[in-house]
Design an enzyme around this catalytic site. Structure first.
Site, PDB file in Angstrom:
ATOM      1  N   LYS A 184       1.048  -1.384  -0.045  1.00 37.11           N
ATOM      2  CA  LYS A 184      -0.059  -0.160   0.223  1.00 37.11           C
ATOM      3  C   LYS A 184       1.521   1.202   0.544  1.00 37.11           C
ATOM      4  CE  LYS A 184      -2.748   3.519   0.999  1.00 37.11           C
ATOM      5  NZ  LYS A 184      -2.076   5.015   1.548  1.00 37.11           N
ATOM      6  N   GLU A 259       8.917   1.742  11.142  1.00 38.06           N
ATOM      7  CA  GLU A 259       9.933   2.980  11.396  1.00 38.06           C
ATOM      8  C   GLU A 259       9.254   4.067  11.223  1.00 38.06           C
ATOM      9  OE1 GLU A 259      11.331   5.547  10.422  1.00 38.06           O
ATOM     10  OE2 GLU A 259      12.149   4.094   8.273  1.00 38.06           O
ATOM     11  N   CYS A 293      13.521  10.961   8.525  1.00 39.68           N
ATOM     12  CA  CYS A 293      12.992  10.930   9.727  1.00 39.68           C
ATOM     13  C   CYS A 293      14.574  11.060  10.193  1.00 39.68           C
ATOM     14  CB  CYS A 293      12.338   9.736   9.840  1.00 39.68           C
ATOM     15  SG  CYS A 293      12.499   8.161   8.372  1.00 39.68           S
ATOM     16  N   GLU A 392       8.673  16.372  16.123  1.00 39.35           N
ATOM     17  CA  GLU A 392       8.976  16.594  14.593  1.00 39.35           C
ATOM     18  C   GLU A 392       8.083  17.361  13.623  1.00 39.35           C
ATOM     19  OE1 GLU A 392      10.598  12.528  11.549  1.00 39.35           O
ATOM     20  OE2 GLU A 392       8.505  12.349  12.616  1.00 39.35           O
TER      21      GLU A 392
END
Length: 487
Positions: A184, A259, A293, A392
């Site tokens: 996906k 992750e 990230c 973040e």
């Protein structure tokens, strides 16, 4: 560029989507790149069922066959390299160098790596054990093997920041181990993943072994997670979405590889080479507009070097060309969408309100009159309790926090919900390693932002669950089985 309407890839067939199509937008031009298919929940379930049916045969294929198929797929990806890079650039807004070198090239390289990985030994001898006679039987010496077996059907939910390397890093090791997959892709740039599926189909992947389904909203992803035919979910994305996926996996006892987010601390000690530190930290500005990230977004600098570091980072940011990612010399392209640009800008404004000083950036660049651009931004005079320091942002924004001594620097680095990759800069390697060992992160770069692509990759705390990359990815997509026998 505009591509024809894309179809789903389910059970070896290119299938019309039940939900029609949605537009994929070029972040640099705001033009339509192509039409991506909108899968229904039922079609996602069909894809998972096809993967379940294909698993019995694929999991028993010889490793040499799996290796050959992955190698052929890599060759086909390389054959169409230029077209693939152009599409990846159009979908993601990456610069030409990034689209070519870090997206398509790395994607093909990962298929080659796991073509070799399919041939790695899956059996490991366990030292024999001497058992005394007892309720379990007669005395004897018992041998054992630990054998890695495929998990089953793996759902791979991929991130938008690299529509080639990220899917390849999931699909290739999963197939190498004998799993089947339902992929996906991220809704923002799924078309590249369908090109990957085309290469696999041309390489001869059996029907049902690889399935690709997409959607603009959460429905397709949710179905790919909660399908009863799915045994494992491999996800790259935000911590918030990862937590929701983990809840569903927990109810179904499904294996997870997560992750998730990061807020990488760059600990700059008072004996650091400032030019090296600035070059590394500056990748937050220059590499894919900070949408990564692992970026060293949270700079913790010993007070003696604070002013000099801020000055050098400001100069570094000032030399970066922001603009059309297709243009020669562009270093900073757009971010993925208007919504994400607005989110990043709201964080910069929040930083101002919290008391941070905007040293550079903070205003929207307008290189072409179109596109979702964010200027490289540096926030100084920050404290560890500010949201811009703790959360973040996922854009070209660096925050700087001073500290007095090594102990305080380590404490600040570890005072975070995240723990993906941190960094240490010091002229004393022994000191740098001493600090690195104390950081609560899945990886630590010492005087570098470079990576060893055989080293385990993953995070502590809210940055993820599990490890992959190199042979560790083969372990991630396998279950251990013990076989015991009397000697």
């Amino acid at each position: 560029m505009t591509t024809p309407p894309q179809r789903l890839f389910v059970n070896g067939e290119w299938t019309e989507p039940a939900g029609g199509h949605y537009e994929v937008i070029d972040p640099a031009t705001e033009e339509v790149v192509g039409l991506a298919p909108e899968a229904s929940r039922a079609q996602v379930y069909e894809a998972a069922a096809a993967a379940r049916d294909a698993f019995a045969t694929w999991s028993r294929t010889r490793p040499e066959e799996r290796a050959a198929l992955l190698g052929r797929a890599a060759d086909l990806m390389q054959r169409d390299f230029t077209a693939h890079a152009a599409l990846a650039q159009a979908e993601s807004g990456a610069t030409t160098a990034t689209a070519r070198g870090m997206q398509v090239a790395v994607g093909a390289a990962r298929f080659r790596r796991y073509a070799k990985g399919a041939l790695e030994p899956v059996e490991e001898a366990v030292p024999p054990q001497i058992n005394e006679a007892g309720p379990m039987g007669r005395a004897g010496i018992f041998g054992a093997l630990a054998v890695r077996r495929p998990v089953g059907v793996v759902t791979c939910i991929t991130s938008y920041n690299n529509p080639w390397a990220n899917p390849a890093g999931k699909i290739a090791p999963a197939l190498a181990m004998g799993n089947t997959v339902v992929v996906k892709p991220a809704p923002q740039d799924p078309l590249s993943v369908y090109r990957m599926a085309e290469a696999l189909a041309e390489a001869g992947v059996p029907a049902g072994v690889v399935n690709v389904v997409s959607g603009s909203g959460p429905d397709a992803g949710e179905a790919a997670v909660d399908s009863p035919d799915v045994d494992m979910v491999s996800f790259t994305g935000s911590t918030a979405v990862g937590q929701r996926i983990a809840e569903v996996c927990g109810r179904g006892m499904k294996r997870q590889l997560m992750e998730l987010g990061g807020k990488g601390a760059a600990v700059v000690l008072d004996d650091a080479d400032l030019d090296s530190a600035v070059a590394g930290i500056g990748t937050t500005f220059s590499f894919y507009s900070g949408q990564i990230c692992t970026a060293p977004t949270r700079v913790l600098v010993q007070r003696a070097l604070h002013d000099a570091l801020v000055e050098k980072l400001t100069a570094y940011a000032g030399h970066l060309t922001v603009g059309d990612p297709r243009a020669r010399g562009t270093v900073v392209g757009p971010v993925i969408s208007a919504a994400h640009r607005d989110r990043i800008e709201s964080y910069v404004e929040l930083g101002r309100k919290e008391g941070a000083r905007v040293v550079t950036g903070g205003e929207r660049p307008d290189p072409t009159g179109r596109g979702f651009y964010v200027a490289p931004t540096l926030l100084a005079d920050c404290t560890n309790d500010m949201r811009v320091v703790r959360e973040e942002i996922f854009g070209p924004v660096v925050v700087v926090v001073p500290f007095d001594d090594e102990e305080e620097g380590v404490a600040l680095a570890n005072d975070s919900d995240y723990g993906l990759i941190d960094y240490v800069w010091s002229g004393d390697v022994a000191r740098a390693f001493r600090v690195a060992r104390r950081l609560r992160a899945g990886g630590v770069g010492v005087n570098t932002v470079g990576r060893n692509m055989e080293a385990p990759f993953g995070g502590f705390k809210r940055s993820g669950v599990g490890r992959d990359v190199g042979s560790y990815a083969l372990h991630a997509y396998s279950e251990l089985q013990a076989i015991v026998w009397p000697g």
